[in-house]
Design a protein around this motif. Structure first.
Motif, PDB file in Angstrom:
ATOM      1  N   GLU A 195      -9.899   3.509  -0.348  1.00 56.11           N
ATOM      2  CA  GLU A 195     -10.914   2.793  -1.137  1.00 56.11           C
ATOM      3  C   GLU A 195     -11.389   1.541  -0.398  1.00 56.11           C
ATOM      4  O   GLU A 195     -12.571   1.202  -0.423  1.00 56.11           O
ATOM      5  CB  GLU A 195     -10.338   2.396  -2.503  1.00 56.11           C
ATOM      6  CG  GLU A 195      -9.959   3.563  -3.407  1.00 56.11           C
ATOM      7  CD  GLU A 195     -11.148   4.193  -4.100  1.00 56.11           C
ATOM      8  OE1 GLU A 195     -12.287   3.921  -3.687  1.00 56.11           O
ATOM      9  OE2 GLU A 195     -10.943   4.979  -5.041  1.00 56.11           O
ATOM     10  N   ASP A 196     -10.463   0.839   0.275  1.00 54.23           N
ATOM     11  CA  ASP A 196     -10.842  -0.365   1.025  1.00 54.23           C
ATOM     12  C   ASP A 196     -11.738  -0.011   2.201  1.00 54.23           C
ATOM     13  O   ASP A 196     -12.694  -0.722   2.510  1.00 54.23           O
ATOM     14  CB  ASP A 196      -9.590  -1.094   1.529  1.00 54.23           C
ATOM     15  CG  ASP A 196      -8.827  -1.780   0.402  1.00 54.23           C
ATOM     16  OD1 ASP A 196      -9.317  -1.758  -0.746  1.00 54.23           O
ATOM     17  OD2 ASP A 196      -7.733  -2.318   0.661  1.00 54.23           O
ATOM     18  N   LYS A 197     -11.422   1.082   2.861  1.00 53.40           N
ATOM     19  CA  LYS A 197     -12.239   1.535   3.994  1.00 53.40           C
ATOM     20  C   LYS A 197     -13.654   1.871   3.527  1.00 53.40           C
ATOM     21  O   LYS A 197     -14.645   1.513   4.183  1.00 53.40           O
ATOM     22  CB  LYS A 197     -11.576   2.755   4.639  1.00 53.40           C
ATOM     23  CG  LYS A 197     -12.411   3.449   5.709  1.00 53.40           C
ATOM     24  CD  LYS A 197     -12.591   2.592   6.930  1.00 53.40           C
ATOM     25  CE  LYS A 197     -13.391   3.352   7.996  1.00 53.40           C
ATOM     26  NZ  LYS A 197     -13.746   2.479   9.137  1.00 53.40           N
ATOM     27  N   SER A 206       0.817  -1.226   0.000  1.00 53.52           N
ATOM     28  CA  SER A 206       0.000   0.000   0.000  1.00 53.52           C
ATOM     29  C   SER A 206       0.843   1.263   0.000  1.00 53.52           C
ATOM     30  O   SER A 206       0.397   2.318  -0.465  1.00 53.52           O
ATOM     31  CB  SER A 206      -0.919   0.021   1.225  1.00 53.52           C
ATOM     32  OG  SER A 206      -1.779  -1.077   1.224  1.00 53.52           O
ATOM     33  N   SER A 227     -14.791  -3.265  -4.273  1.00 48.40           N
ATOM     34  CA  SER A 227     -13.547  -3.210  -3.502  1.00 48.40           C
ATOM     35  C   SER A 227     -12.744  -1.975  -3.896  1.00 48.40           C
ATOM     36  O   SER A 227     -13.031  -1.328  -4.910  1.00 48.40           O
ATOM     37  CB  SER A 227     -12.714  -4.470  -3.765  1.00 48.40           C
ATOM     38  OG  SER A 227     -12.262  -4.464  -5.108  1.00 48.40           O
ATOM     39  N   GLY A 228     -11.726  -1.686  -3.099  1.00 46.30           N
ATOM     40  CA  GLY A 228     -10.861  -0.539  -3.412  1.00 46.30           C
ATOM     41  C   GLY A 228     -10.225  -0.679  -4.775  1.00 46.30           C
ATOM     42  O   GLY A 228     -10.122   0.288  -5.542  1.00 46.30           O
ATOM     43  N   ASN A 229      -9.790  -1.898  -5.135  1.00 45.33           N
ATOM     44  CA  ASN A 229      -9.148  -2.139  -6.425  1.00 45.33           C
ATOM     45  C   ASN A 229     -10.124  -1.913  -7.571  1.00 45.33           C
ATOM     46  O   ASN A 229      -9.779  -1.354  -8.614  1.00 45.33           O
ATOM     47  CB  ASN A 229      -8.591  -3.571  -6.451  1.00 45.33           C
ATOM     48  CG  ASN A 229      -7.611  -3.779  -7.590  1.00 45.33           C
ATOM     49  OD1 ASN A 229      -6.828  -2.890  -7.899  1.00 45.33           O
ATOM     50  ND2 ASN A 229      -7.673  -4.940  -8.217  1.00 45.33           N
TER      51      ASN A 229
END
Length: 748
Positions: free
Chosen positions: A666-668, A635, A725-727
């Protein structure tokens, strides 16, 4: 030491040469020594060893310019280097050879600011050296020895603040006002109110965070307070700052050991701050002459016991003649002695305080001109520009983006549509373009009035700006947006623009007379055929802008997360100074874009890193220790937007941020099942969106698609919910044809 405006320092040197004679003025030589790394690299080059091998060995030696590490010390302290020496014969020979040369003089240079002036031709007093890079002769004796042959040393220093003041006055006059620096009122209420708030970014001597805390406590309301704080804010005297503040505001009683000390110490509330006060006390209480009082001051500063005993006897005997008994005189001597070691020269503090007041006055009364001048003098320092930008935001001063028709080569002041003054970003502050080249470009533009099209710009492009890299940087900074809004098209057409420019230049140089030369007919510029390219997405546009400006100006990557950040109780970087509680840890949450990672190794051999972030209000640094550094390695890539859970500690007035947990923003957001709105130019990219959503899988977050049709706006809510997802969110933002991606709602 004498400080001058840095842009005019050379004038002073020329004056001195003319006034005293060129043969009586010289610069002072300095000798560069071979330090560990340089010795290794020089020896490695002579031995014809591979550069990569030598470079690797050199970097094993800690680089500390303040206290250089020798090769011998490095071999003792670094197991890795000693092991290499044992295993590799060539490395061992390199290190042994370099150790023999280490410390020898490598080259002669000149002192950055030092000059000597003699009362006769200098070759009569000192051997002279001629530096091929300078017209001024140079002494062959260094600064330690030129004094011993009877020469007077001067340090002619270029002080940037004096240049900022001059530039600010110039901008004030351009705005239609006038100001006389020599007649500034030293009791300006607006200035002291600003100082009392600690609003001193850019103010000489008063802008550090620690100093701002002192000013907020002190609430200065007279010039003497500024002199005192300049003298006190140093190691040692700093211990007296709380007492000075408490006595000023009546929270602590001022007690004088003798009535004669009251006249000397009343302006500093009974605290001995200045060397002049030491001298005055010795004169008034013990009958010293000012000359002998200066000897006392120096003796106290050096703390030589034999000298101190001799001076104590003299002081007590002199005080007795003024009816001060031995015991009290001895106590007064001890008190003076305690202060004297830290005493500051008041005349020096007052001179610096005056410059501090002048810059504070300009900032308080002419904030836009002052900020423009400050940014102009720090245009090459991205960190300082970020701080000034943050200060402008806080003071609601608009910073207009660089523009080919409105910007000058450096930062300037102009009126906004609402008649308020604003700072206009300078073209010369854009990376890779060069300020002098931009001055030339601005002269060409001003001779035309303005550029009306890219074609006209290409037709008049001067030789100094015909470099592809320069033009790329100007385009990415957005300077042509008012002439052509698609930056991607411009960048793709650079060769055509430069080709047109070169052709025009060749025709002009051929001295052929145009058919319409001298007529009033407006020239027609051949149209440039731009390649058909879609405009960059907003994230790419601001990323390229950041690349050439070094800061986010028109927008920030965090803008797209405004909805979520409001719900997360995020601490912006510009509010860190509001934290209080010396030494205590406070839990805060921050979000920022990572700009750099500086890894270090502790004395115990553990890895840690300083993480540099930027948010919408400025920049901040977070320390990340070994375990967290290893677990978040993927990260911690520059450019990533991260949420950081922090323990904030205040140590010696400075806020220290320690990372406790890190994750991609983005994951949060994905964990909160936040829905996504996607805005498209047309339906061409729907298949790409479908593929990305399918790969990410089903979840709990809804997706809404908006397509801008020629006649209307089409809105679709997809029947399925997705994981998002963040990705997945990152991939969607990079799809060509997507105008923007925003979170639209948040489920429980």
């Amino acid at each position: 030491d004498i400080d001058f405006c840095q842009d005019r320092r050379d004038e002073v040197i020329q004056y001195v040469q003319k006034r005293y004679g060129k043969d009586r003025v010289a610069q002072i030589i300095t000798f560069g020594k071979l330090q560990a790394r340089a010795a290794l690299r020089d020896v490695g080059r002579v031995l014809d060893m591979p550069y990569s091998q030598v470079d690797k060995i050199a970097k094993m030696i800690p680089n500390n310019p303040a206290a250089p590490t020798t090769i011998a010390q490095a071999l003792e302290n670094r197991d890795e280097l000693a092991k290499l020496c044992e295993e590799d014969e060539s490395a061992k020979f390199l290190l042994q050879t370099a150790m023999k040369l280490e410390g020898l003089y490598r080259h002669a240079s000149t002192h950055a600011a030092g000059l000597v002036i003699g009362d006769r031709s200098l070759p009569e007093l000192v051997p002279i050296y001629r530096d091929p890079r300078s017209e001024i002769p140079v002494t062959q004796f260094n600064m330690k020895y030129v004094e011993k042959v009877g020469l007077v040393k001067f340090d002619f220093l270029g002080l940037k603040t004096l240049t900022v003041i001059e530039k600010a006055i110039e901008l004030i006059e351009q705005s239609g006002s006038s100001i006389n620096l020599e007649n500034l009122p030293l009791d300006d209420k607006t200035t002291y109110e600003m100082l009392a708030e600690g609003d001193t970014v850019g103010v000489f001597q008063l802008e550090s965070s620690g100093m701002r805390d002192v000013l907020r406590g002190l609430k200065p309301d007279r010039f003497e307070d500024i002199i005192a704080v300049v003298a006190l804010y140093r190691p040692g005297p700093m211990d007296n700052i709380p007492a000075y503040i408490n006595r000023k505001h009546g929270r602590e009683t001022v007690i004088y050991m003798h009535e004669k000390l009251e006249t000397i110490l009343s302006e500093t509330y009974g605290i001995m701050i200045y060397q002049e006060q030491v001298q005055q006390a010795a004169r008034d209480l013990a009958g010293y002459t000012l000359g002998s009082a200066d000897i006392l001051r120096r003796a106290m500063g050096k703390k030589i016991q034999s000298e101190m005993d001799s001076q104590r006897t003299k002081f007590v005997e002199g005080a007795l003649k003024n009816n001060i008994d031995n015991e009290l005189a001895s106590q007064i001597f001890d008190q003076i002695s305690a202060f004297a070691g830290y005493g500051f020269n008041k005349s020096h503090a007052a001179a610096y305080a005056l410059i501090a007041y002048q810059t504070a006055y300009l900032k308080a009364n002419y904030p836009v001109q002052f900020m423009a001048a400050s940014m102009a003098l720090d245009s090459g320092n991205v960190d300082k520009l970020s701080i000034f930008k943050q200060d402008c935001m806080r003071k609601k001063i608009e910073i207009k983006p660089p523009d080919i028709n409105f910007s000058q080569a450096t930062f300037s002041v102009e009126k906004s549509a609402n008649s308020c003054l604003a700072v206009r970003y300078g073209l010369g502050a854009i990376k890779n373009v060069g300020e002098e080249a931009m001055r030339t470009l601005c002269k060409v533009r001003d001779s035309l009035g303005k550029f009306n099209s890219i074609e006209e710009f290409a037709h008049h492009l001067p030789q100094e700006v015909s470099n592809k890299r320069q033009l790329e940087s100007l385009i990415q900074a957005g300077v042509f947006d008012n002439l052509h809004s698609n930056r991607n098209q411009l960048l793709s057409s650079i060769d055509t623009i430069l080709g047109t420019s070169n052709l025009v230049r060749k025709e002009n140089n051929s001295q052929q007379v145009s058919l319409f030369a001298g007529s009033n007919i407006e020239p027609e510029y051949a149209a440039i055929r731009f390649l058909d390219c879609p405009e960059w997405s907003q994230p790419e546009k601001i990323a390229r802008e950041f690349e050439v400006l070094g800061l986010y100006l028109s927008a920030h990557p965090l803008d797209q997360y405004e909805y979520q950040l409001k719900k997360m109780n995020i601490k912006p970087s510009n509010s860190l100074y509001e934290l209080d509680g010396q030494g205590t840890g406070q839990r805060i949450t921050m979000v920022g874009q990572l700009t750099s990672v500086q890894e270090r190794v502790s004395q115990k051999g553990n890895r840690f890193a300083f993480l540099q972030f930027t948010d919408k209000t400025g920049g901040f640094e977070v320390t990340c220790f070994s375990d967290l550094l290893i677990s978040n390695r993927d990260s911690l890539q520059p450019g990533n937007i991260l949420i950081i859970y922090i323990e904030a500690k205040i140590e010696n007035g400075l806020v220290r941020l320690l990372a406790q947990r890190i994750m991609p923003l983005e994951d949060k957001i994905a964990l909160a099942h936040s829905g996504l709105g996607i805005w498209l130019e047309n339906a061409d990219c729907l298949e790409d969106i479908k593929l990305i959503l399918s790969e990410d899988g089903e979840g709990k977050a809804p997706v809404e698609i908006n397509i801008k049709d020629a006649a209307s706006q089409i809105k679709m809510i997809l029947p399925n919910c997705f994981q998002l997802s963040g990705n997945c969110r990152k991939k969607l933002k990079l799809v060509p044809g997507i105008i923007k991606v925003e979170d639209i709602l948040e489920n429980a």
